[in-house]
Scaffold this motif. Sequence first.
Motif, PDB file in Angstrom:
ATOM      1  N   LEU A 224      40.914  -2.863  22.697  1.00  0.00           N
ATOM      2  CA  LEU A 224      41.578  -2.480  21.731  1.00  0.00           C
ATOM      3  C   LEU A 224      41.293  -3.384  20.550  1.00  0.00           C
ATOM      4  O   LEU A 224      41.258  -2.893  19.416  1.00  0.00           O
ATOM      5  CB  LEU A 224      42.911  -2.509  21.710  1.00  0.00           C
ATOM      6  N   GLY A 225      40.761  -4.648  20.497  1.00  0.00           N
ATOM      7  CA  GLY A 225      40.147  -5.560  19.724  1.00  0.00           C
ATOM      8  C   GLY A 225      38.841  -5.056  19.320  1.00  0.00           C
ATOM      9  O   GLY A 225      38.745  -5.244  18.115  1.00  0.00           O
TER      10      GLY A 225
ATOM     11  N   LEU B 188      45.807  -2.441  18.614  1.00  0.00           N
ATOM     12  CA  LEU B 188      46.442  -3.795  18.488  1.00  0.00           C
ATOM     13  C   LEU B 188      47.739  -3.877  18.034  1.00  0.00           C
ATOM     14  O   LEU B 188      47.775  -3.109  16.579  1.00  0.00           O
ATOM     15  CB  LEU B 188      45.651  -4.709  18.066  1.00  0.00           C
ATOM     16  N   GLY B 189      48.851  -4.484  18.329  1.00  0.00           N
ATOM     17  CA  GLY B 189      50.005  -4.638  17.572  1.00  0.00           C
ATOM     18  C   GLY B 189      50.171  -5.823  16.918  1.00  0.00           C
ATOM     19  O   GLY B 189      49.206  -6.639  16.674  1.00  0.00           O
TER      20      GLY B 189
ATOM     21  N   LEU C 128      52.380  -6.581  21.352  1.00  0.00           N
ATOM     22  CA  LEU C 128      50.769  -6.660  21.352  1.00  0.00           C
ATOM     23  C   LEU C 128      49.833  -5.551  21.086  1.00  0.00           C
ATOM     24  O   LEU C 128      48.763  -5.522  20.971  1.00  0.00           O
ATOM     25  CB  LEU C 128      50.272  -7.587  22.561  1.00  0.00           C
TER      26      LEU C 128
END
Lengths: 112, 112
Positions: free
Chosen positions: B27-28, B74-75, B60
């Motif tokens: 996700l990064g 991403l959170g 997260l």
Amino acid sequence: MVQYSPRLGDAFAAVADPTRRGILERLGRKDASITDLAAAFGMTLTGIKKHVRILEGAGLATTEKVGRVRHCRLGPGQLTDATAWIARYQHMLEARLDRLGEFLERTKGRQS
Amino acid sequence: MVQYSPRLGDAFAAVADPTRRGILERLGRKDASITDLAAAFGMTLTGIKKHVRILEGAGLATTEKVGRVRHCRLGPGQLTDATAWIARYQHMLEARLDRLGEFLERTKGRQS
């Protein structure tokens, strides 16, 4: 691909529990027996032993039995891989925020 | 007594699992749907959803359902408390090693 120790997951799992973080903080001040720890955390010997075993498995604590007493101290595991992984994650997050910022700047530029 | 977010344990537990660390790394690089993640990690939709829910619980990751597709990104959770706790632990460990070093120096001094 960065290579981390297979203990990385064990280390994170070990410090996920507040009692285990408490035990590490206490051992950081002074070595303690299983009995000392059980008294300090208001837990049974069996309960504390279970937590200490998990800390040992992650290299964060070591124990030694002298006579009838099991002494616990901090282990060699220094959570360096854990810190490295978190640092990489935060770097990634900042890069994403930077890209979002640039996108917003460009969008603003077009509107004005 | 340093105060940490009650989510500190959730964050450590979330990143204790290699698949969940993998999801965060992916996700990064780019947002993904549950279906994308399931394909990437060779898991069932149910399995991936379970992991994503744990990441969401720790702040997260976030998800949003658009039509039939659930998008993940991403959170806001940046693991800052986790880093702070680890840094404090390492500092404590170094202090202990320093004290051990001083003790050994003193002992050596007495013997020579």
